[in-house]
Scaffold this motif. Structure first.
Motif, PDB file in Angstrom:
ATOM      1  N   VAL A   1       0.854  -1.189   0.000  1.00 27.97           N
ATOM      2  CA  VAL A   1       0.000   0.000   0.000  1.00 27.97           C
ATOM      3  C   VAL A   1       0.885   1.232   0.000  1.00 27.97           C
ATOM      4  O   VAL A   1       1.664   1.437   0.916  1.00 27.97           O
ATOM      5  N   GLU A   2       0.796   2.029  -1.083  1.00 28.53           N
ATOM      6  CA  GLU A   2       1.728   3.147  -1.183  1.00 28.53           C
ATOM      7  C   GLU A   2       1.256   4.351  -0.406  1.00 28.53           C
ATOM      8  O   GLU A   2       2.053   5.134   0.087  1.00 28.53           O
ATOM      9  N   ASN A   3      -0.070   4.509  -0.337  1.00 26.33           N
ATOM     10  CA  ASN A   3      -0.593   5.693   0.318  1.00 26.33           C
ATOM     11  C   ASN A   3      -1.450   5.278   1.507  1.00 26.33           C
ATOM     12  O   ASN A   3      -2.626   4.982   1.363  1.00 26.33           O
ATOM     13  N   GLY A   4      -0.808   5.222   2.664  1.00 17.49           N
ATOM     14  CA  GLY A   4      -1.506   4.761   3.857  1.00 17.49           C
ATOM     15  C   GLY A   4      -2.672   5.649   4.231  1.00 17.49           C
ATOM     16  O   GLY A   4      -3.672   5.189   4.774  1.00 17.49           O
ATOM     17  N   PHE A   5      -2.567   6.940   3.907  1.00 18.09           N
ATOM     18  CA  PHE A   5      -3.640   7.877   4.235  1.00 18.09           C
ATOM     19  C   PHE A   5      -4.910   7.520   3.482  1.00 18.09           C
ATOM     20  O   PHE A   5      -5.994   7.432   4.058  1.00 18.09           O
ATOM     21  N   VAL A   6      -4.752   7.271   2.175  1.00 22.39           N
ATOM     22  CA  VAL A   6      -5.920   6.914   1.362  1.00 22.39           C
ATOM     23  C   VAL A   6      -6.480   5.568   1.807  1.00 22.39           C
ATOM     24  O   VAL A   6      -7.688   5.362   1.831  1.00 22.39           O
ATOM     25  N   TYR A   7      -5.557   4.675   2.196  1.00 21.11           N
ATOM     26  CA  TYR A   7      -5.976   3.346   2.658  1.00 21.11           C
ATOM     27  C   TYR A   7      -6.931   3.468   3.842  1.00 21.11           C
ATOM     28  O   TYR A   7      -7.901   2.727   3.957  1.00 21.11           O
ATOM     29  N   ILE A   8      -6.626   4.428   4.729  1.00 21.53           N
ATOM     30  CA  ILE A   8      -7.459   4.583   5.915  1.00 21.53           C
ATOM     31  C   ILE A   8      -8.685   5.430   5.610  1.00 21.53           C
ATOM     32  O   ILE A   8      -9.770   5.186   6.129  1.00 21.53           O
ATOM     33  N   ILE A   9      -8.524   6.432   4.713  1.00 26.81           N
ATOM     34  CA  ILE A   9      -9.626   7.365   4.469  1.00 26.81           C
ATOM     35  C   ILE A   9     -10.799   6.645   3.787  1.00 26.81           C
ATOM     36  O   ILE A   9     -11.945   7.076   3.910  1.00 26.81           O
ATOM     37  N   ALA A  10     -10.513   5.529   3.096  1.00 23.34           N
ATOM     38  CA  ALA A  10     -11.567   4.851   2.345  1.00 23.34           C
ATOM     39  C   ALA A  10     -12.730   4.456   3.246  1.00 23.34           C
ATOM     40  O   ALA A  10     -13.895   4.717   2.938  1.00 23.34           O
ATOM     41  N   GLN A  11     -12.405   3.816   4.396  1.00 21.49           N
ATOM     42  CA  GLN A  11     -13.508   3.385   5.266  1.00 21.49           C
ATOM     43  C   GLN A  11     -14.183   4.589   5.873  1.00 21.49           C
ATOM     44  O   GLN A  11     -15.380   4.559   6.157  1.00 21.49           O
ATOM     45  N   ILE A  12     -13.392   5.660   6.114  1.00 20.07           N
ATOM     46  CA  ILE A  12     -13.996   6.836   6.752  1.00 20.07           C
ATOM     47  C   ILE A  12     -15.017   7.453   5.811  1.00 20.07           C
ATOM     48  O   ILE A  12     -16.091   7.874   6.247  1.00 20.07           O
ATOM     49  N   ILE A  13     -14.696   7.467   4.490  1.00 19.35           N
ATOM     50  CA  ILE A  13     -15.670   7.990   3.520  1.00 19.35           C
ATOM     51  C   ILE A  13     -16.955   7.171   3.584  1.00 19.35           C
ATOM     52  O   ILE A  13     -18.048   7.711   3.726  1.00 19.35           O
ATOM     53  N   SER A  14     -16.797   5.850   3.525  1.00 23.05           N
ATOM     54  CA  SER A  14     -17.997   4.996   3.538  1.00 23.05           C
ATOM     55  C   SER A  14     -18.806   5.224   4.795  1.00 23.05           C
ATOM     56  O   SER A  14     -20.021   5.384   4.759  1.00 23.05           O
ATOM     57  N   MET A  15     -18.106   5.220   5.908  1.00 25.27           N
ATOM     58  CA  MET A  15     -18.765   5.335   7.201  1.00 25.27           C
ATOM     59  C   MET A  15     -19.439   6.695   7.331  1.00 25.27           C
ATOM     60  O   MET A  15     -20.602   6.778   7.758  1.00 25.27           O
TER      61      MET A  15
END
Lengths: 330, 165
Positions: free
Chosen positions: A72-86
């Motif tokens: 995973v190159e962009n850890g921020f995007v990796y985490i932000i994905a669930q936050i968007i959904s949630m």
């Protein structure tokens, strides 16, 4: 009279927690009902009747390692994905009216967190943004399974969103408003829109099932034949957040069905207010679970054909006919 | 699409009807289903009626064991230390139940019917070392009582070495 801002904040806090609890016990209800429909008990070990099962699940998920793949190159995007959904899942609930509003001392409290004149559009807009969570989550995971899974999810959600939006057009035309409160009032004055908009209700419900990727449209998940899809590379509570947002989407969609077609908090008799709303919500969620217990999963081409060749024309014709009738009898 | 429009609706009726039926689940720790009379569970070592061990430490069971989970170390019987009925006895008799596949070859191989497979199946432990059963444990009466189904219900004959001991 407008309510003071701090009441809105308190209400938002209460509603978010209520929705989370509702989510937790939707999973319990689902497992219980599915179990009974398959002649088994479902969870019955944690607490009486397994009522502590959601809490046990939560503890388990939180304690699990939140694993993140090296690639995973962009850890921020990796985490932000669930936050968007949630976030989008929870935010969509803010415009759903669940009561007529109350007077408490000398303050007025609305029956929903925010009364927006374009509430319906807001819900659909938030739903569309929620898809970004799935796209981004599958793409940033840097895994073939996740990428294909997110493609599958997005194709399905985008196809069925068209029918979903067209299906509510009939309700909007009959209710002459995009505000959910106005639509509910209108239904109380005239008739529950489930009767004149039966076709719209069916299309909305079917498209909504696909939109929340529930069985028989659970191709994005397809537990029995594929890996989980876009959230393959997520674990622990990060995975749990995706799952939570899916369930909350289902609850929101049920709430929307109740609001648009079954007059929200109005009952056939007895002004029970929110109780009617929650009763209808419960029935609607149970029907979702019933669908899951009964229908086998569609094939991908069947899914696409059904969405574009059956649901979309029916929804369009329904909207046009409703518009013509409303104009004719005005 | 489906051939008959009623068919999908029928399906919903089927699932709905199941809710009102009693689940068929047997809730295990509370209800233990009786095991089959010839069920092969944890091993048992046997004594003669005069208290002497049947096992003579011949290691045939260990030779027959496909999982290689039995360890026998024999020793000579002496007049003042007579343990078994034969010339020798098993000074060490260990079964590693984490390796055992419960095939029952050991009881077939035993010339004196000293070892048989019992009915116990709740053999979980927190430690692998606890899975190694020593001779004392195998000779003792089983602690847990396992319900066994009535042999009359089954038409397969019970082998003599099971009834004999």
């Amino acid at each position: 009279m407008r309510e003071p801002w701090w009441i809105t904040i308190i209400k938002a806090f209460v509603i978010i927690n209520l929705v989370m609890v509702a989510f937790a016990y939707t999973t319990w209800l689902e497992r219980k009902l599915l179990g009974r429909m398959q002649n088994r008990y479902g969870p019955n070990r944690a607490g009486p009747k397994g009522l502590l099962q959601p809490i046990a699940d939560l503890v388990k998920l939180v304690r699990k390692e939140a694993f993140q793949p090296d690639s995973v190159e962009n850890g921020f995007v990796y985490i932000i994905a669930q936050i968007i959904s949630m976030f989008t899942a929870l935010a969509a609930f803010s415009v759903i009216p669940f009561g007529a509003g109350w007077h408490l001392w000398h303050w007025h409290i609305d029956g929903q967190i925010l009364n927006v004149p374009i509430a319906l559009i807001l819900v659909f807009a938030l739903g569309s943004i929620g898809i970004y969570g799935f796209i981004v989550g599958g793409w940033v995971s840097d895994s073939k399974f996740s990428l294909l899974g997110s493609m599958r999810t997005c194709a399905q959600l985008v196809s069925y969103e068209v029918s979903l939006s067209l299906a509510v057009l009939g309700v909007v035309i009959m209710g002459r408003s995009l505000s959910l409160v106005d639509i509910v009032h209108r239904q109380d004055e005239t008739i529950w829109f489930a009767a004149p908009q039966l076709v719209g209700l069916l299309v909305f419900f079917i498209a909504g099932t696909a939109e929340t990727s529930r069985a028989p449209f659970d191709l994005p998940e397809a537990d029995t034949e594929l890996v989980a899809g876009y959230h393959t590379e997520y674990s622990g509570m990060r995975w749990g957040l995706f799952q939570t947002s899916e369930y909350i989407n289902m609850i929101t969609l049920s709430a929307l069905t109740v609001t648009l077609f079954f007059a929200g908090w109005h009952g056939p008799w007895a002004p029970l207010g929110p109780l009617w709303f929650f009763l209808k919500l419960f029935i609607c969620v149970s029907i979702f679970i019933w669908l899951k217990a009964t229908l086998p999963r569609l094939r991908y081409d069947q899914l696409m054909r059904f969405g574009w060749k059956v649901l979309l024309p029916v929804a369009t014709v329904n909207a046009v006919v409703t518009a013509a009738l409303v104009v004719a009898f005005q | 699409m489906s051939p008959s429009p009623v068919a999908p609706v029928k399906g919903f009726a089927v699932t709905l009807r199941q809710i009102f039926k009693k689940p068929v689940t047997q809730e295990y720790p509370e209800y233990k289903r009786p095991v089959y009379p010839r069920f092969r569970g944890r091993h048992r070592l046997w004594r003669h009626e005069n208290g002497l061990e049947k096992c003579v430490g011949c290691s045939l069971c260990a030779a027959a064991c496909p999982a290689d989970c039995i360890r026998v170390v024999p020793a000579e019987n002496t007049p003042d230390n007579r343990v078994s009925a034969g010339e020798r006895y098993a000074r060490i008799y260990e079964i590693n139940l984490s390796r055992c596949i419960f095939c029952g070859y050991c009881e077939l191989a035993c010339p004196f019917d000293a070892i048989t497979l019992g009915n116990e199946f709740e053999l979980s432990e927190y430690n692998r070392d606890d899975q190694i059963y020593t001779k004392d444990m195998l000779l003792a009466e089983p602690v847990k009582k396992v319900p066994v189904a009535d042999p009359v219900l089954y038409d397969t004959p019970i082998p003599y070495y099971r009834t004999y001991s």
